[in-house]
Enzyme design. Structure first.
Site: not given
Length: 311
Positions: A139-141, A143, A240
């Site tokens: 997961l992105d930072k 998110t 995104r």
């Protein structure tokens, strides 16, 4: 001991990049890990040639990959609190907070989810190398949401096979700009590195990979839409990028959306709300849910109050 994997390139894969092809063929090994192996000379063609990552496949050639012995992890365990949803001897499922990086990288050597997992679990699978032990998907930072990590190599391979087969259920909540009129939709648009800004991804036909996102509208607000997004593939920044491609970027996403956010939030309003998979060792289906973090919920509450006031 090191393990030798021998693969033969089918004719229909002619023209593909070697690193991308290997990442798709070798379960549980990321493309960046493949690139590290290529740079180290651990990937050869049958004649002994050591190809580069951008080598274009001819079709029919044999590719030999030497997977090195697992090495002791050099990432420091740290006593960071974890929101654990499930844990057994093979896997651990956590609800990652917004703002936490998943694995160490230059500039983020500590304070990551991997640091926390190593402290809590003591050990994780070593398939993805020193810096990404146990990490099957990311997961992105900024998110938040649910993520599963593997404690051993057998669990890692089993989970990675489900990611590759698109059978792992991954459902997100996203608040996006604008009003989406269709009740649901399917976005099929390939994603690769942005041709100019290498820190971003983009919908592009060049050096890209298939990317498919399904979405369903949950609620409309004045100028915003709450969506449920389901990943069929799992490319970097996929939701995104796809929502920005549609002209409906995720609220708070300063990389792909407006430079200024209309709300006081610490990052994009994107939350991995549901994760489902077959246990990689025992086989039974497991599914977990987690509500969005407070900043996300507060924005939704504000928008609902505005909507009620207009009514």
């Amino acid at each position: 001991m090191s393990r030798l994997v021998e693969l033969e390139v089918p004719l229909w894969d002619r023209g593909k990049r070697l690193d991308a092809w290997l990442a798709g063929e070798m379960e549980g090994i990321s493309r960046s890990r493949i690139q590290q192996l290529l740079e180290a000379g651990a990937v050869t063609l049958a004649g002994g040639e050591r190809p580069k990552a951008n080598y274009r496949l001819r079709g029919g050639e044999k590719v030999l990959v030497t997977l090195p012995d697992p090495v002791s992890l050099e990432v420091k365990p740290e006593p960071i609190p974890l929101d654990i949803l499930y844990e057994d001897e093979d896997v651990i499922v956590v609800n990652k907070p917004q703002g936490m990086v998943v694995h160490p990288a230059p500039g983020n050597e500590s304070g990551t989810l991997v640091n926390a997992l190593l402290y809590h679990c003591g050990d994780l699978s070593g398939i993805n190398g020193i810096l990404r032990p146990g990490i099957v998907h990311r997961l992105d930072k900024d998110t938040s949401g649910i993520l599963v990590a593997a404690k051993n190599d057998a669990a890692h391979r089993g989970l990675a096979a489900q990611v590759k087969a698109h059978s792992m259920k991954r459902v997100y909540l996203a608040l996006v700009h604008g009003n989406i009129s269709e009740p649901c939709g399917r976005i099929e648009a390939p994603i690769g590195r942005h041709p100019v800004d290498r820190q971003r991804m983009a919908v592009t036909a060049k050096n890209s990979r298939e990317a498919i996102t399904h979405y369903r509208v949950l609620e409309h607000f004045d100028g915003f839409t709450l969506l449920e997004a389901r990943l069929e593939t799992g490319r970097t920044h996929q939701i995104r990028v796809h929502m920005a491609f549609l002209g409906h970027p995720v609220v708070g996403d300063l990389k792909y959306g407006p430079r200024r956010c209309p709300f006081d939030v610490p990052g994009q309003l994107l939350h991995a709300a549901c994760l489902g998979f077959n246990h990689p060792v025992r086989g039974e289906y497991l599914e977990f849910t987690a509500p969005p973090p407070q900043p996300f919920l507060q924005v939704l509450e504000k928008l609902r109050r505005q909507k009620e006031g207009e009514g």
